[in-house]
Design a protein around this motif. Structure first.
Motif, PDB file in Angstrom:
ATOM      1  N   MET A  10       8.308  11.072  34.861  1.00 45.96           N
ATOM      2  CA  MET A  10       9.593  10.781  34.256  1.00 45.96           C
ATOM      3  C   MET A  10      10.696  10.936  35.304  1.00 45.96           C
ATOM      4  SD  MET A  10      11.461  12.667  31.018  1.00 45.96           S
ATOM      5  CE  MET A  10      10.041  12.355  29.972  1.00 45.96           C
ATOM      6  N   LEU A  11      11.649   9.980  35.308  1.00 52.03           N
ATOM      7  CA  LEU A  11      12.763  10.091  36.228  1.00 52.03           C
ATOM      8  C   LEU A  11      13.754  11.117  35.702  1.00 52.03           C
ATOM      9  CD1 LEU A  11      11.470   7.305  36.910  1.00 52.03           C
ATOM     10  CD2 LEU A  11      13.711   6.605  37.712  1.00 52.03           C
ATOM     11  N   ARG A  12      14.644  11.585  36.578  1.00 53.69           N
ATOM     12  CA  ARG A  12      15.579  12.628  36.180  1.00 53.69           C
ATOM     13  C   ARG A  12      17.003  12.193  36.471  1.00 53.69           C
ATOM     14  NH1 ARG A  12      17.159  15.260  40.914  1.00 53.69           N
ATOM     15  NH2 ARG A  12      15.809  14.923  42.714  1.00 53.69           N
ATOM     16  N   PHE A  13      17.930  12.836  35.766  1.00 55.53           N
ATOM     17  CA  PHE A  13      19.331  12.584  36.046  1.00 55.53           C
ATOM     18  C   PHE A  13      19.677  13.113  37.429  1.00 55.53           C
ATOM     19  CE2 PHE A  13      19.389  12.393  31.412  1.00 55.53           C
ATOM     20  CZ  PHE A  13      20.202  11.296  31.191  1.00 55.53           C
ATOM     21  N   VAL A  14      20.523  12.383  38.121  1.00 51.76           N
ATOM     22  CA  VAL A  14      20.955  12.782  39.458  1.00 51.76           C
ATOM     23  C   VAL A  14      22.402  13.235  39.384  1.00 51.76           C
ATOM     24  CG1 VAL A  14      21.312  12.033  41.822  1.00 51.76           C
ATOM     25  CG2 VAL A  14      19.373  11.151  40.532  1.00 51.76           C
ATOM     26  N   SER A  15      22.649  14.450  39.814  1.00 50.52           N
ATOM     27  CA  SER A  15      24.017  14.970  39.809  1.00 50.52           C
ATOM     28  C   SER A  15      24.777  14.365  40.988  1.00 50.52           C
ATOM     29  CB  SER A  15      24.003  16.498  39.908  1.00 50.52           C
ATOM     30  OG  SER A  15      25.325  16.993  39.937  1.00 50.52           O
ATOM     31  N   SER A  16      25.617  13.405  40.689  1.00 48.27           N
ATOM     32  CA  SER A  16      26.333  12.698  41.750  1.00 48.27           C
ATOM     33  C   SER A  16      27.608  12.116  41.176  1.00 48.27           C
ATOM     34  CB  SER A  16      25.459  11.588  42.343  1.00 48.27           C
ATOM     35  OG  SER A  16      26.200  10.779  43.232  1.00 48.27           O
ATOM     36  N   LEU A  72      10.262   7.923  40.713  1.00 48.79           N
ATOM     37  CA  LEU A  72       9.329   7.292  39.782  1.00 48.79           C
ATOM     38  C   LEU A  72       7.923   7.830  40.013  1.00 48.79           C
ATOM     39  CD1 LEU A  72       8.858   5.103  37.590  1.00 48.79           C
ATOM     40  CD2 LEU A  72       8.326   3.528  39.477  1.00 48.79           C
ATOM     41  N   GLN A  73       7.311   8.319  38.956  1.00 45.93           N
ATOM     42  CA  GLN A  73       6.011   8.964  39.066  1.00 45.93           C
ATOM     43  C   GLN A  73       4.903   8.090  38.486  1.00 45.93           C
ATOM     44  OE1 GLN A  73       6.283  12.786  37.165  1.00 45.93           O
ATOM     45  NE2 GLN A  73       8.009  13.453  38.401  1.00 45.93           N
ATOM     46  N   ASP A  74       3.679   8.356  38.917  1.00 44.86           N
ATOM     47  CA  ASP A  74       2.523   7.713  38.305  1.00 44.86           C
ATOM     48  C   ASP A  74       2.498   8.058  36.819  1.00 44.86           C
ATOM     49  OD1 ASP A  74       1.868   6.893  40.828  1.00 44.86           O
ATOM     50  OD2 ASP A  74       0.127   8.197  41.063  1.00 44.86           O
ATOM     51  N   GLY A  75       2.081   7.104  36.014  1.00 46.47           N
ATOM     52  CA  GLY A  75       1.970   7.333  34.584  1.00 46.47           C
ATOM     53  C   GLY A  75       3.263   7.133  33.814  1.00 46.47           C
ATOM     54  N   ALA A  76       4.325   6.713  34.472  1.00 48.43           N
ATOM     55  CA  ALA A  76       5.609   6.524  33.796  1.00 48.43           C
ATOM     56  C   ALA A  76       5.568   5.320  32.875  1.00 48.43           C
ATOM     57  CB  ALA A  76       6.725   6.348  34.828  1.00 48.43           C
ATOM     58  N   SER A  77       6.401   5.339  31.848  1.00 49.31           N
ATOM     59  CA  SER A  77       6.611   4.170  30.989  1.00 49.31           C
ATOM     60  C   SER A  77       7.923   3.509  31.392  1.00 49.31           C
ATOM     61  CB  SER A  77       6.632   4.574  29.516  1.00 49.31           C
ATOM     62  OG  SER A  77       7.619   5.554  29.264  1.00 49.31           O
ATOM     63  N   PRO A  93      14.665  -8.195  36.636  1.00 51.04           N
ATOM     64  CA  PRO A  93      15.200  -7.392  37.741  1.00 51.04           C
ATOM     65  C   PRO A  93      14.270  -7.494  38.953  1.00 51.04           C
ATOM     66  CG  PRO A  93      14.169  -5.953  36.129  1.00 51.04           C
ATOM     67  CD  PRO A  93      14.094  -7.344  35.567  1.00 51.04           C
ATOM     68  N   GLU A  94      14.394  -8.583  39.697  1.00 49.84           N
ATOM     69  CA  GLU A  94      13.420  -8.926  40.739  1.00 49.84           C
ATOM     70  C   GLU A  94      13.284  -7.842  41.805  1.00 49.84           C
ATOM     71  OE1 GLU A  94      14.479 -12.677  42.396  1.00 49.84           O
ATOM     72  OE2 GLU A  94      14.442 -13.736  40.481  1.00 49.84           O
ATOM     73  N   ALA A  95      14.401  -7.334  42.287  1.00 52.14           N
ATOM     74  CA  ALA A  95      14.350  -6.356  43.379  1.00 52.14           C
ATOM     75  C   ALA A  95      13.683  -5.062  42.925  1.00 52.14           C
ATOM     76  CB  ALA A  95      15.752  -6.079  43.904  1.00 52.14           C
ATOM     77  N   LEU A  96      13.982  -4.616  41.717  1.00 57.07           N
ATOM     78  CA  LEU A  96      13.395  -3.377  41.220  1.00 57.07           C
ATOM     79  C   LEU A  96      11.899  -3.535  40.960  1.00 57.07           C
ATOM     80  CD1 LEU A  96      16.318  -2.328  38.880  1.00 57.07           C
ATOM     81  CD2 LEU A  96      15.474  -1.001  40.831  1.00 57.07           C
ATOM     82  N   ILE A  97      11.492  -4.687  40.447  1.00 61.22           N
ATOM     83  CA  ILE A  97      10.056  -4.944  40.248  1.00 61.22           C
ATOM     84  C   ILE A  97       9.321  -4.914  41.584  1.00 61.22           C
ATOM     85  CG2 ILE A  97       8.354  -6.684  39.555  1.00 61.22           C
ATOM     86  CD1 ILE A  97      10.364  -7.567  37.392  1.00 61.22           C
ATOM     87  N   GLN A  98       9.891  -5.579  42.580  1.00 62.24           N
ATOM     88  CA  GLN A  98       9.255  -5.609  43.896  1.00 62.24           C
ATOM     89  C   GLN A  98       9.210  -4.219  44.526  1.00 62.24           C
ATOM     90  OE1 GLN A  98      11.654  -8.561  45.844  1.00 62.24           O
ATOM     91  NE2 GLN A  98      10.908 -10.217  44.527  1.00 62.24           N
ATOM     92  N   ALA A  99      10.252  -3.426  44.286  1.00 59.72           N
ATOM     93  CA  ALA A  99      10.277  -2.064  44.833  1.00 59.72           C
ATOM     94  C   ALA A  99       9.202  -1.197  44.190  1.00 59.72           C
ATOM     95  CB  ALA A  99      11.654  -1.440  44.627  1.00 59.72           C
ATOM     96  N   ILE A 100       8.964  -1.375  42.889  1.00 58.04           N
ATOM     97  CA  ILE A 100       7.884  -0.645  42.220  1.00 58.04           C
ATOM     98  C   ILE A 100       6.547  -1.058  42.810  1.00 58.04           C
ATOM     99  CG2 ILE A 100       6.676  -0.299  40.025  1.00 58.04           C
ATOM    100  CD1 ILE A 100       9.411  -0.640  38.642  1.00 58.04           C
ATOM    101  N   GLY A 101       6.413  -2.347  43.112  1.00 56.59           N
ATOM    102  CA  GLY A 101       5.182  -2.821  43.739  1.00 56.59           C
ATOM    103  C   GLY A 101       4.958  -2.191  45.100  1.00 56.59           C
ATOM    104  N   ARG A 102       6.008  -2.103  45.898  1.00 61.24           N
ATOM    105  CA  ARG A 102       5.880  -1.493  47.222  1.00 61.24           C
ATOM    106  C   ARG A 102       5.633   0.007  47.122  1.00 61.24           C
ATOM    107  NH1 ARG A 102      10.054  -5.299  48.272  1.00 61.24           N
ATOM    108  NH2 ARG A 102      11.674  -3.726  47.915  1.00 61.24           N
ATOM    109  N   LYS A 103       6.217   0.638  46.122  1.00 59.30           N
ATOM    110  CA  LYS A 103       6.046   2.086  45.950  1.00 59.30           C
ATOM    111  C   LYS A 103       4.608   2.418  45.569  1.00 59.30           C
ATOM    112  CE  LYS A 103       8.215   6.031  43.572  1.00 59.30           C
ATOM    113  NZ  LYS A 103       8.714   6.707  44.777  1.00 59.30           N
ATOM    114  N   GLY A 104       3.963   1.499  44.836  1.00 58.12           N
ATOM    115  CA  GLY A 104       2.555   1.681  44.505  1.00 58.12           C
ATOM    116  C   GLY A 104       2.279   2.624  43.352  1.00 58.12           C
ATOM    117  N   SER A 105       3.271   2.899  42.513  1.00 61.49           N
ATOM    118  CA  SER A 105       3.063   3.789  41.368  1.00 61.49           C
ATOM    119  C   SER A 105       1.931   3.266  40.487  1.00 61.49           C
ATOM    120  CB  SER A 105       4.350   3.905  40.547  1.00 61.49           C
ATOM    121  OG  SER A 105       5.414   4.348  41.362  1.00 61.49           O
ATOM    122  N   LYS A 106       1.103   4.180  39.985  1.00 58.14           N
ATOM    123  CA  LYS A 106      -0.101   3.799  39.243  1.00 58.14           C
ATOM    124  C   LYS A 106      -0.006   4.205  37.774  1.00 58.14           C
ATOM    125  CE  LYS A 106      -2.267   2.426  43.013  1.00 58.14           C
ATOM    126  NZ  LYS A 106      -2.586   0.999  43.257  1.00 58.14           N
TER     127      LYS A 106
END
Length: 237
Positions: free
Chosen positions: A1-7, A22-27, A39-52
């Motif tokens: 699960m992703l978390r809020f970022v204090s910024s 982004l962790q493995d097993g995320a929805s 969201p093309e860039a975000l989809i491609q980034a998930i692909g490069r990250k390799g989350s399972k």
């Protein structure tokens, strides 16, 4: 699960940076209909990250081998919650082989499950699917003499969406038919990441031009260039 970022800023320098936790097993709820509004860039980034072992909530999880299909091709997806499989040979093949679990929803039911998740509604009754395999294992009640099925809200760990214009607070405006599942996915996500074609200062978008308030968006990525895939191109000789 992703978390809020204090910024003080919601803006991230890249799609990879916005997906840093982004962790493995995320929805993941993903905006778009077919290849429109992906969201093309975000989809491609998930692909490069390799989350399972991802669960993808999307109308059709890619089409014609494009879009979200890249995650299927790389065997990153364990489960898909969608309303349409046709046009997606990667999902069809893996579903029939038992490699990916698929939960099919009527399209309006899927849309309402996402909206309910963002609106704080735990569940709702709908006549759609009553008396069919869609209703198997679900509570049913009659209203005005008509059977209804109880459907539960969706609360994905993260939502990724694409907007035509966004400001620094995350107020978004979508382009024409890209305003399909994008606002609903954004509402449902516990953490929502928006990639925007044009990033403008907060206050530049008029209130009547905002399709999604920034309260639903936690992270923003400016992506001015997209491929904008065309699913079917028909031309005259």
């Amino acid at each position: 699960m992703l978390r809020f970022v204090s910024s003080a800023s919601k803006i991230f320098e890249s799609a990879e940076a916005a997906l840093f936790d982004l962790q493995d097993g995320a929805s993941i709820a993903v905006g778009g209909f077919g290849l429109v509004g992906n969201p093309e860039a975000l989809i491609q980034a998930i692909g490069r990250k390799g989350s399972k072992r991802l669960t993808i909530v999307s109308n059709n999880c890619g089409n014609q081998g494009l879009g979200l299909a890249i995650l299927l091709q790389q065997r990153q997806v364990a489960r898909v919650v969608c309303s349409f499989v046709g046009g997606n040979p990667d999902l069809e093949t893996q579903m029939l082989a038992g490699e990916v679990e698929v939960e099919l929803n009527p399209q309006g039911t899927l849309a309402e499950r996402l909206r309910a998740g963002g609106a704080g509604i735990a569940a709702f009754f709908t006549p759609t699917g009553a008396g069919t395999v869609v209703a198997e294992g679900k509570e049913q009640r009659d209203f005005d003499g008509r059977p209804h099925v109880l459907e539960t809200a969706l609360h994905p760990d993260v939502a990724i969406v694409r907007a035509a214009v966004g400001d620094a607070f995350g107020n978004l405006r979508f382009y024409r038919t890209s305003r399909n599942f994008n606002p609903l996915a954004a509402m449902a996500g516990r953490i929502t990441i928006a990639e925007v074609d044009e990033l403008v200062p907060t206050g530049e978008l008029g209130p009547d031009d905002i399709h999604l308030p920034g309260i639903f968006v936690q992270r923003i990525v400016h992506v001015p260039e997209h491929v904008n895939y065309i699913e079917y191109r028909t031309t005259q000789p």
